[in-house]
Design a protein around this motif. Structure first.
Motif, short mmCIF file in Angstrom:
data_model
loop_
_atom_site.label_atom_id
_atom_site.label_comp_id
_atom_site.label_asym_id
_atom_site.label_seq_id
_atom_site.Cartn_x
_atom_site.Cartn_y
_atom_site.Cartn_z
N ALA A 203 0.80 -1.23 0.00
CA ALA A 203 0.00 0.00 0.00
C ALA A 203 0.83 1.27 0.00
O ALA A 203 0.27 2.36 0.11
N SER A 204 2.15 1.18 -0.14
CA SER A 204 2.98 2.37 -0.30
C SER A 204 3.09 2.71 -1.78
O SER A 204 2.76 1.89 -2.65
N ALA A 205 3.58 3.91 -2.08
CA ALA A 205 3.80 4.28 -3.48
C ALA A 205 4.79 3.32 -4.13
O ALA A 205 4.64 2.95 -5.30
N THR A 206 5.80 2.90 -3.37
CA THR A 206 6.79 1.94 -3.89
C THR A 206 6.11 0.65 -4.31
O THR A 206 6.36 0.12 -5.40
N GLY A 207 5.24 0.14 -3.44
CA GLY A 207 4.54 -1.10 -3.75
C GLY A 207 3.56 -0.95 -4.90
O GLY A 207 3.42 -1.85 -5.75
N VAL A 208 2.87 0.17 -4.93
CA VAL A 208 1.89 0.41 -6.00
C VAL A 208 2.59 0.48 -7.36
O VAL A 208 2.12 -0.12 -8.34
N ILE A 209 3.70 1.18 -7.44
CA ILE A 209 4.40 1.31 -8.71
C ILE A 209 4.99 -0.04 -9.15
O ILE A 209 5.00 -0.37 -10.34
N GLN A 210 5.45 -0.84 -8.18
CA GLN A 210 5.94 -2.16 -8.52
C GLN A 210 4.83 -3.02 -9.14
O GLN A 210 5.03 -3.69 -10.16
N ARG A 211 3.66 -2.97 -8.56
CA ARG A 211 2.53 -3.73 -9.12
C ARG A 211 2.13 -3.19 -10.48
O ARG A 211 1.77 -3.96 -11.39
N ALA A 212 2.21 -1.87 -10.66
CA ALA A 212 1.88 -1.28 -11.96
C ALA A 212 2.89 -1.70 -13.03
O ALA A 212 2.51 -2.02 -14.17
N ARG A 213 4.17 -1.75 -12.67
CA ARG A 213 5.19 -2.18 -13.63
C ARG A 213 4.96 -3.64 -14.05
O ARG A 213 5.11 -3.99 -15.23
N GLU A 214 4.61 -4.47 -13.09
CA GLU A 214 4.36 -5.88 -13.40
C GLU A 214 3.16 -6.02 -14.35
O GLU A 214 3.18 -6.84 -15.27
N ALA A 215 2.13 -5.20 -14.12
CA ALA A 215 0.95 -5.25 -14.98
C ALA A 215 1.29 -4.80 -16.40
O ALA A 215 0.84 -5.39 -17.39
N GLU A 242 -5.02 8.55 -15.12
CA GLU A 242 -5.56 7.62 -16.10
C GLU A 242 -6.82 6.94 -15.57
O GLU A 242 -7.75 6.65 -16.34
N ALA A 243 -6.88 6.69 -14.28
CA ALA A 243 -8.11 6.15 -13.70
C ALA A 243 -9.25 7.15 -13.83
O ALA A 243 -10.40 6.78 -14.15
N GLU A 244 -8.94 8.43 -13.62
CA GLU A 244 -9.95 9.48 -13.78
C GLU A 244 -10.46 9.52 -15.21
O GLU A 244 -11.65 9.82 -15.46
N ALA A 245 -9.59 9.18 -16.17
CA ALA A 245 -9.98 9.18 -17.58
C ALA A 245 -10.65 7.87 -18.00
O ALA A 245 -11.05 7.73 -19.16
N GLY A 246 -10.75 6.94 -17.05
CA GLY A 246 -11.49 5.71 -17.35
C GLY A 246 -10.66 4.47 -17.61
O GLY A 246 -11.22 3.43 -17.99
N ASP A 247 -9.35 4.52 -17.40
CA ASP A 247 -8.52 3.34 -17.66
C ASP A 247 -8.80 2.25 -16.63
O ASP A 247 -8.68 2.48 -15.42
N ALA A 248 -9.11 1.05 -17.10
CA ALA A 248 -9.52 -0.03 -16.21
C ALA A 248 -8.37 -0.55 -15.36
O ALA A 248 -8.55 -0.84 -14.16
N LEU A 249 -7.18 -0.67 -15.95
CA LEU A 249 -6.06 -1.21 -15.19
C LEU A 249 -5.63 -0.26 -14.09
O LEU A 249 -5.40 -0.68 -12.94
N ALA A 250 -5.51 1.03 -14.39
CA ALA A 250 -5.14 2.01 -13.36
C ALA A 250 -6.15 2.00 -12.23
O ALA A 250 -5.79 2.04 -11.04
N THR A 251 -7.44 1.92 -12.59
CA THR A 251 -8.49 1.88 -11.57
C THR A 251 -8.35 0.63 -10.71
O THR A 251 -8.47 0.69 -9.47
N GLN A 252 -8.08 -0.50 -11.33
CA GLN A 252 -7.95 -1.75 -10.58
C GLN A 252 -6.79 -1.71 -9.60
O GLN A 252 -6.91 -2.14 -8.45
N ILE A 253 -5.66 -1.16 -10.02
CA ILE A 253 -4.51 -1.06 -9.13
C ILE A 253 -4.83 -0.19 -7.92
O ILE A 253 -4.50 -0.52 -6.77
N ILE A 254 -5.49 0.92 -8.15
CA ILE A 254 -5.84 1.83 -7.05
C ILE A 254 -6.82 1.17 -6.08
O ILE A 254 -6.65 1.25 -4.85
N LEU A 255 -7.82 0.50 -6.60
CA LEU A 255 -8.82 -0.11 -5.72
C LEU A 255 -8.27 -1.33 -4.98
O LEU A 255 -8.68 -1.61 -3.86
N ARG A 256 -7.33 -2.04 -5.59
CA ARG A 256 -6.67 -3.13 -4.87
C ARG A 256 -5.80 -2.56 -3.75
O ARG A 256 -5.67 -3.17 -2.68
#
Length: 351
Positions: A203-215, A242-256
């Motif tokens: 749940a840190s920015a470090t962890g979030v960006i790591q999950r985003a890179r993997e995706a 990008e989540a605000e613009a409707g991107d599904a993956l960005a939204t999923q990462i944020i909600l997870r």
């Protein structure tokens, strides 16, 4: 963006006043506040970690004196200074313990040297605890008797207040809620502390960006790929855009991320039973000012409610913090105020 609290005039101030210092790796924020927590003046100076702790202590002391002088206040109008410092502290000794981002500062008598250079008593406090106290004193938590503040950034910081008491622990490791265990599996993510499965790893920015890179590496369709290819840095802010613009993956990462955060919060709730939990720091995905930030908050609330006792779920308030980058120096000043009032209490006389 959190609005800056307006400064009041010296004529409006209720004395005594206090100085709060928020020591960061790059900059030091400093403000003089009155007895009600209203800022009279604020300033920022460079930290210059590489110059060593004595130089830092000297310049902090000088900045305190200059801020007081700029207001035209006599030194006697200011009762005490609060110094919020990152990392693990030995509060009794007034020193930083092995500070990773402050090489050469460990073991240095920081509290006492700042006090020497400014001519005022100094109270030393962990910066996350200072931010929590700021919210408790004059921020989103001022209506409550207890709170937990989670600061979401490079790591996950935490401060816990119960009454006027900071939960610091026997060894200064109290309220390290970024390191509660949320994943005991063998494949759990590694935290910055070296252990696995901690909240901070997810749940840190470090962890979030790591999950985003993997995706992104998996080839999943997302507008993030185009933004990164065009030169944008992959950050929580980019995810929020990008989540605000409707991107599904960005939204999923944020909600997870909200779900992971809720798991950590539930463990804290069942240990502390606070009146409110506040979310602050640089990674709130737009906070209450954005649709994505509001959805992030609702998702945290939803998963906390599903996993905690009904009474806690019904009474607990979960919200965004309100002081932004001012929480640290305001809270440090509040701790100084608390220490000042404690020092004035007369000890009981027993027959």
């Amino acid at each position: 963006m959190t609005p800056t609290r307006p400064c009041i005039s010296v004529a409006e101030a209720q004395t005594p006043c206090y100085v709060g210092i928020d020591l960061g790796g790059t900059t030091i924020k400093l403000g003089v506040v009155d007895d009600l927590g209203r800022p009279l003046v604020r300033t920022t100076i460079d930290t210059r970690v590489e110059n060593g702790p004595e130089d830092g202590a000297c310049r902090m002391g000088q900045a305190v004196r200059e801020a007081i002088a700029a207001l035209g206040l006599p030194q006697t109008a200011v009762a005490r200074v609060g110094l919020g410092s990152p990392g693990i502290l030995d509060v009794c000794a007034g020193v930083m313990v092995n500070p990773t981002n402050f090489p050469g500062w460990g073991g240095f008598p920081l509290r006492d040297r700042v006090s020497h250079h400014c001519g005022l008593p100094v109270a030393l406090v962990n910066d996350a605890n200072a931010a929590a106290y700021g919210e408790f004193w004059v921020g989103s938590g001022r209506a409550f008797r207890s709170l937990v503040l989670l600061t979401l950034g490079t790591g996950v910081g935490c401060g816990i207040i119960i009454g006027d008491v900071l939960v610091e622990g026997e060894n200064g490791h109290g309220a390290e809620c970024g390191h509660v265990l949320i994943d005991p599996s063998p494949r759990a993510r590694r935290c910055s502390c070296g252990q696995t499965g901690h909240l901070e790893a997810y749940a840190s920015a470090t962890g979030v960006i790591q999950r985003a890179r993997e995706a992104l590496a998996s080839g999943r369709p997302t507008t993030l790929a185009r933004r990164v290819a065009d030169g944008s840095d992959l950050t929580p802010r980019l995810l929020a855009e990008e989540a605000e613009a409707g991107d599904a993956l960005a939204t999923q990462i944020i909600l997870r991320t909200a779900r992971y955060l809720a798991l950590g919060i539930v463990s804290v709730l069942h240990t502390i039973d606070p009146a409110c939990v506040l979310l602050g720091g640089a990674m709130t995905f737009g906070g209450r000012e954005s649709v994505v930030g509001q959805r992030f908050l609702r998702t945290v609330r939803h998963h906390v409610k599903r996993r905690t006792f009904p009474t806690l779920a019904a009474r607990l308030q979960i919200d965004f913090a309100s002081l932004g980058t001012e929480a640290g120096y305001l809270g440090a000043a509040g701790i100084a105020r608390l220490e000042h009032h404690k020092s004035r209490r007369k000890p009981a006389v027993w027959p």
